[in-house]
Design a protein around this motif. Structure first.
Motif, PDB file in Angstrom:
ATOM      1  N   THR A   1       0.815  -1.216   0.000  1.00 19.73           N
ATOM      2  CA  THR A   1       0.000   0.000   0.000  1.00 19.73           C
ATOM      3  C   THR A   1       0.845   1.261   0.000  1.00 19.73           C
ATOM      4  O   THR A   1       0.556   2.223  -0.735  1.00 19.73           O
ATOM      5  CB  THR A   1      -0.929   0.016   1.225  1.00 19.73           C
ATOM      6  OG1 THR A   1      -1.733  -1.176   1.232  1.00 19.73           O
ATOM      7  CG2 THR A   1      -1.843   1.234   1.206  1.00 19.73           C
ATOM      8  N   LEU A   2       1.921   1.286   0.790  1.00 23.71           N
ATOM      9  CA  LEU A   2       2.651   2.525   1.030  1.00 23.71           C
ATOM     10  C   LEU A   2       3.882   2.736   0.142  1.00 23.71           C
ATOM     11  O   LEU A   2       4.202   3.873  -0.197  1.00 23.71           O
ATOM     12  CB  LEU A   2       3.086   2.581   2.503  1.00 23.71           C
ATOM     13  CG  LEU A   2       1.960   2.611   3.548  1.00 23.71           C
ATOM     14  CD1 LEU A   2       2.539   2.730   4.949  1.00 23.71           C
ATOM     15  CD2 LEU A   2       0.996   3.760   3.268  1.00 23.71           C
ATOM     16  N   VAL A   3       4.581   1.650  -0.212  1.00 30.78           N
ATOM     17  CA  VAL A   3       5.830   1.816  -0.961  1.00 30.78           C
ATOM     18  C   VAL A   3       5.629   2.534  -2.297  1.00 30.78           C
ATOM     19  O   VAL A   3       6.457   3.375  -2.680  1.00 30.78           O
ATOM     20  CB  VAL A   3       6.527   0.457  -1.163  1.00 30.78           C
ATOM     21  CG1 VAL A   3       7.679   0.566  -2.166  1.00 30.78           C
ATOM     22  CG2 VAL A   3       7.052  -0.069   0.169  1.00 30.78           C
ATOM     23  N   PRO A   4       4.555   2.255  -3.061  1.00 30.75           N
ATOM     24  CA  PRO A   4       4.378   2.992  -4.324  1.00 30.75           C
ATOM     25  C   PRO A   4       4.339   4.508  -4.149  1.00 30.75           C
ATOM     26  O   PRO A   4       4.652   5.247  -5.098  1.00 30.75           O
ATOM     27  CB  PRO A   4       3.036   2.462  -4.842  1.00 30.75           C
ATOM     28  CG  PRO A   4       2.938   1.086  -4.285  1.00 30.75           C
ATOM     29  CD  PRO A   4       3.533   1.181  -2.919  1.00 30.75           C
ATOM     30  N   LEU A   5       3.997   4.995  -2.958  1.00 28.76           N
ATOM     31  CA  LEU A   5       3.968   6.435  -2.727  1.00 28.76           C
ATOM     32  C   LEU A   5       5.356   7.053  -2.735  1.00 28.76           C
ATOM     33  O   LEU A   5       5.504   8.258  -2.935  1.00 28.76           O
ATOM     34  CB  LEU A   5       3.290   6.721  -1.375  1.00 28.76           C
ATOM     35  CG  LEU A   5       1.857   6.187  -1.209  1.00 28.76           C
ATOM     36  CD1 LEU A   5       1.326   6.510   0.178  1.00 28.76           C
ATOM     37  CD2 LEU A   5       0.933   6.768  -2.277  1.00 28.76           C
ATOM     38  N   CYS A   6       6.395   6.223  -2.512  1.00 30.86           N
ATOM     39  CA  CYS A   6       7.776   6.728  -2.489  1.00 30.86           C
ATOM     40  C   CYS A   6       8.392   6.836  -3.882  1.00 30.86           C
ATOM     41  O   CYS A   6       9.404   7.524  -4.065  1.00 30.86           O
ATOM     42  CB  CYS A   6       8.661   5.808  -1.634  1.00 30.86           C
ATOM     43  SG  CYS A   6       8.146   5.640   0.080  1.00 30.86           S
ATOM     44  N   LEU A   7       7.808   6.135  -4.859  1.00 32.12           N
ATOM     45  CA  LEU A   7       8.459   6.037  -6.169  1.00 32.12           C
ATOM     46  C   LEU A   7       8.630   7.373  -6.885  1.00 32.12           C
ATOM     47  O   LEU A   7       9.657   7.585  -7.554  1.00 32.12           O
ATOM     48  CB  LEU A   7       7.687   5.049  -7.051  1.00 32.12           C
ATOM     49  CG  LEU A   7       7.598   3.616  -6.503  1.00 32.12           C
ATOM     50  CD1 LEU A   7       6.918   2.707  -7.530  1.00 32.12           C
ATOM     51  CD2 LEU A   7       8.969   3.080  -6.138  1.00 32.12           C
ATOM     52  N   PRO A   8       7.671   8.324  -6.802  1.00 30.88           N
ATOM     53  CA  PRO A   8       7.902   9.602  -7.490  1.00 30.88           C
ATOM     54  C   PRO A   8       9.145  10.351  -6.998  1.00 30.88           C
ATOM     55  O   PRO A   8       9.730  11.129  -7.744  1.00 30.88           O
ATOM     56  CB  PRO A   8       6.617  10.392  -7.185  1.00 30.88           C
ATOM     57  CG  PRO A   8       5.576   9.352  -6.937  1.00 30.88           C
ATOM     58  CD  PRO A   8       6.298   8.240  -6.252  1.00 30.88           C
ATOM     59  N   VAL A   9       9.539  10.116  -5.748  1.00 28.95           N
ATOM     60  CA  VAL A   9      10.724  10.787  -5.208  1.00 28.95           C
ATOM     61  C   VAL A   9      11.978  10.372  -5.962  1.00 28.95           C
ATOM     62  O   VAL A   9      12.928  11.156  -6.102  1.00 28.95           O
ATOM     63  CB  VAL A   9      10.875  10.459  -3.702  1.00 28.95           C
ATOM     64  CG1 VAL A   9      12.142  11.078  -3.129  1.00 28.95           C
ATOM     65  CG2 VAL A   9       9.645  10.926  -2.937  1.00 28.95           C
ATOM     66  N   LEU A  10      12.001   9.158  -6.488  1.00 27.67           N
ATOM     67  CA  LEU A  10      13.214   8.606  -7.097  1.00 27.67           C
ATOM     68  C   LEU A  10      13.458   9.120  -8.508  1.00 27.67           C
ATOM     69  O   LEU A  10      14.579   9.045  -9.010  1.00 27.67           O
ATOM     70  CB  LEU A  10      13.122   7.079  -7.121  1.00 27.67           C
ATOM     71  CG  LEU A  10      13.003   6.400  -5.759  1.00 27.67           C
ATOM     72  CD1 LEU A  10      12.731   4.913  -5.939  1.00 27.67           C
ATOM     73  CD2 LEU A  10      14.271   6.614  -4.950  1.00 27.67           C
ATOM     74  N   GLY A  11      12.436   9.593  -9.187  1.00 21.36           N
ATOM     75  CA  GLY A  11      12.601  10.046 -10.559  1.00 21.36           C
ATOM     76  C   GLY A  11      12.157   9.001 -11.562  1.00 21.36           C
ATOM     77  O   GLY A  11      11.879   7.839 -11.226  1.00 21.36           O
ATOM     78  N   ALA A  12      12.121   9.396 -12.818  1.00 19.62           N
ATOM     79  CA  ALA A  12      11.575   8.543 -13.873  1.00 19.62           C
ATOM     80  C   ALA A  12      12.386   7.274 -14.085  1.00 19.62           C
ATOM     81  O   ALA A  12      11.852   6.249 -14.519  1.00 19.62           O
ATOM     82  CB  ALA A  12      11.504   9.337 -15.184  1.00 19.62           C
ATOM     83  N   GLY A  13      13.683   7.297 -13.778  1.00 21.60           N
ATOM     84  CA  GLY A  13      14.534   6.134 -14.004  1.00 21.60           C
ATOM     85  C   GLY A  13      14.132   4.912 -13.201  1.00 21.60           C
ATOM     86  O   GLY A  13      14.505   3.790 -13.544  1.00 21.60           O
ATOM     87  N   PHE A  14      13.365   5.112 -12.138  1.00 20.88           N
ATOM     88  CA  PHE A  14      12.971   4.001 -11.275  1.00 20.88           C
ATOM     89  C   PHE A  14      11.486   3.662 -11.420  1.00 20.88           C
ATOM     90  O   PHE A  14      10.926   2.962 -10.585  1.00 20.88           O
ATOM     91  CB  PHE A  14      13.276   4.335  -9.813  1.00 20.88           C
ATOM     92  CG  PHE A  14      14.745   4.426  -9.507  1.00 20.88           C
ATOM     93  CD1 PHE A  14      15.441   3.319  -9.066  1.00 20.88           C
ATOM     94  CD2 PHE A  14      15.434   5.619  -9.665  1.00 20.88           C
ATOM     95  CE1 PHE A  14      16.800   3.389  -8.777  1.00 20.88           C
ATOM     96  CE2 PHE A  14      16.784   5.711  -9.382  1.00 20.88           C
ATOM     97  CZ  PHE A  14      17.475   4.589  -8.938  1.00 20.88           C
ATOM     98  N   GLY A  15      10.855   4.132 -12.487  1.00 25.47           N
ATOM     99  CA  GLY A  15       9.428   3.928 -12.664  1.00 25.47           C
ATOM    100  C   GLY A  15       9.022   2.477 -12.793  1.00 25.47           C
ATOM    101  O   GLY A  15       7.900   2.099 -12.447  1.00 25.47           O
ATOM    102  N   GLY A  16       9.914   1.612 -13.284  1.00 26.56           N
ATOM    103  CA  GLY A  16       9.584   0.204 -13.464  1.00 26.56           C
ATOM    104  C   GLY A  16       9.376  -0.565 -12.173  1.00 26.56           C
ATOM    105  O   GLY A  16       8.935  -1.724 -12.202  1.00 26.56           O
ATOM    106  N   LEU A  17       9.672   0.050 -11.047  1.00 28.37           N
ATOM    107  CA  LEU A  17       9.526  -0.636  -9.760  1.00 28.37           C
ATOM    108  C   LEU A  17       8.066  -0.912  -9.389  1.00 28.37           C
ATOM    109  O   LEU A  17       7.789  -1.842  -8.638  1.00 28.37           O
ATOM    110  CB  LEU A  17      10.153   0.201  -8.636  1.00 28.37           C
ATOM    111  CG  LEU A  17      11.596  -0.099  -8.259  1.00 28.37           C
ATOM    112  CD1 LEU A  17      12.043   0.821  -7.147  1.00 28.37           C
ATOM    113  CD2 LEU A  17      11.738  -1.547  -7.833  1.00 28.37           C
TER     114      LEU A  17
END
Length: 435
Positions: A288-304
């Motif tokens: 539930t919560l981890v996807p909320l962190c992905l925008p912080v990483l930038g587009a290079g980590f979008g596949g996560l």
């Protein structure tokens, strides 16, 4: 309650500080350079895990752990361990850089040998306080250095860039760990070479070192295989996925062990069913919560995003494995953790073959999760538990299936029902063996 809260807050601060450091560095460096930074962490982890002898645990659980002479002997072993770890890094740095297709990274990887050398001089007295259920000294040693490390990112990034920034931060953290351990120690730092005690330390610790080798494979082999087979970018993405999901799991697992290990020295305690329920709940929270962190990483980590459910379930399995290991360590049985990790290690050749046949990161994670489930089952079998937590195991399995199938609402509902059953009619799930 105060003790477990202290443990959770201390281990939480340490792990969350490491998570914050990695998030900031991933944003600054990007996937390619972050992959090299991950290689730096991996080579240090190789030195740490393959030389682990459970010295802090021995101070807590060994019958002579409170003695000054035994503590001085442990300090001598700790120095030797640090030097051995440094040698491992020096031997593996260049081959690792070549395998990852980044030969220019070899010098920085070799310089990482300074980290275990520094940590070899840590004072173990803060860990001795756990014998008396006092956890604050240990928490200070574990939590303050990574917090300082995070605060140091901004000034250090002004004159350092690239993966070298990660190395500098790790050196700062190592110096702080040693300094704080000496500042808060009650006893003076002493060294002693007592052969019979060293033999006792090695008898206890060598099975843990064997497990450390297996743990290195469990925690890092898949990253290295991804780096060698798919490139540094994929390695960086996978490593960040592990960081985001494993961090909370390791907070809970380490707090679990630190809280229950002293208790289990003298008391019967049931822990596996609780760990099953905690793991199931963790998988739901992470998804539930981890996807909320992905925008912080930038587009290079979008596949996560598509990997988070399976990464969450994989991380949640650390809780029951930690429960089994804690009971075994309390009884002086140090081979169970190694045996329970064997399936995950034996799965790594399958990962390599799968990637060679065109598999991707998701294929890697499916194999790893299957092997981890087998490891938990094997751990339960060899622990000779008298009562298996059938109800908790069934609920945890159901929650895992729901998480993997994207049924988050049903997974939350199943967790709620499981905790209600646990609270009103707890099932005995693991008792210490009696002889």
């Amino acid at each position: 309650m105060i003790r477990i809260t202290t443990l959770l807050s201390g281990h939480g601060l340490a792990a969350l500080s490491t998570l914050a450091r990695n998030l900031v560095l991933a944003r600054i460096l990007g996937p390619q350079d972050y992959g090299v930074a991950v290689a730096l962490v991996v080579v240090i982890a190789a030195a740490e895990l393959t030389t682990t002898l459970g010295l802090p645990q021995q101070i807590v659980s060994h019958k002579h752990g409170a003695g000054r002479q035994f503590q001085a002997t442990l300090h001598t072993v700790q120095i030797a361990r640090g030097l051995l770890g440094a040698g491992i890094i020096l031997l593996t740095a260049t081959p690792l850089a070549n395998v990852l297709g980044a030969p220019d990274a070899a010098p920085i990887l070799r310089t990482a040998a300074l980290v275990p050398t520094i940590l070899g001089f840590i004072h173990l007295d803060p860990f001795r306080a756990q014998r008396h259920r006092r956890h604050l000294p240990q928490i200070l040693v574990l939590a303050v250095p990574p917090m300082v490390c995070v605060l140091a990112i901004w000034p250090m990034s002004g004159w350092q860039d690239g993966p070298s920034l990660m190395l500098d931060l790790l050196l700062v953290q190592a110096f702080m760990s040693v300094a704080i351990s000496h500042l808060i120690a009650v006893r003076p730092y002493r060294l002693k070479f007592h052969m019979s005690q060293i033999q006792q330390v090695l008898r206890y610790g060598l099975p843990l070192a064997a497990n450390g080798i297996l743990m290195f494979a469990v925690l890092h082999a898949e990253k290295l295989i991804a780096g060698a087979g798919l490139g540094l970018v994929e390695m960086g993405v996978l490593a960040m996925g592990f960081t985001l999901t494993l961090t909370p799991a390791l907070i809970m697992a380490r707090s679990f062990q630190a809280f229950y290990l002293p208790k289990l020295r003298n008391e019967r305690e049931q822990v596996l069913g609780l760990a099953m329920m905690l793991g199931a709940s963790l998988s739901v929270v992470l998804t539930t919560l981890v996807p909320l962190c992905l925008p912080v990483l930038g587009a290079g980590f979008g596949g996560l995003a598509e990997l988070i459910p399976i990464l969450s379930c994989l991380a949640a399995l650390r809780l029951p494995k930690s429960a089994l290991a804690t009971v075994a360590l309390a009884e002086g049985c140090t081979n169970l953790p190694a045996v329970a990790n064997l399936p995950r290690v034996l799965g790594t050749p399958l990962v390599w073959l799968a990637l060679g046949w065109g598999g991707d990161v998701k294929t890697l994670l499916v194999i790893a999760t299957t092997a981890e489930v087998a490891g938990v089952g094997l751990g339960i079998l060899i622990s000779r538990t008298k009562q298996l937590p059938v109800r908790a195991t069934a609920i945890a399995a159901l929650v895992g299936v729901l998480v993997l199938s994207g049924q988050h609402g049903l997974a939350i509902f199943a967790c709620g029902i499981g905790w209600m059953l646990y609270a009103f009619s707890p099932t005995p799930f693991l008792t210490r063996r009696t002889t």
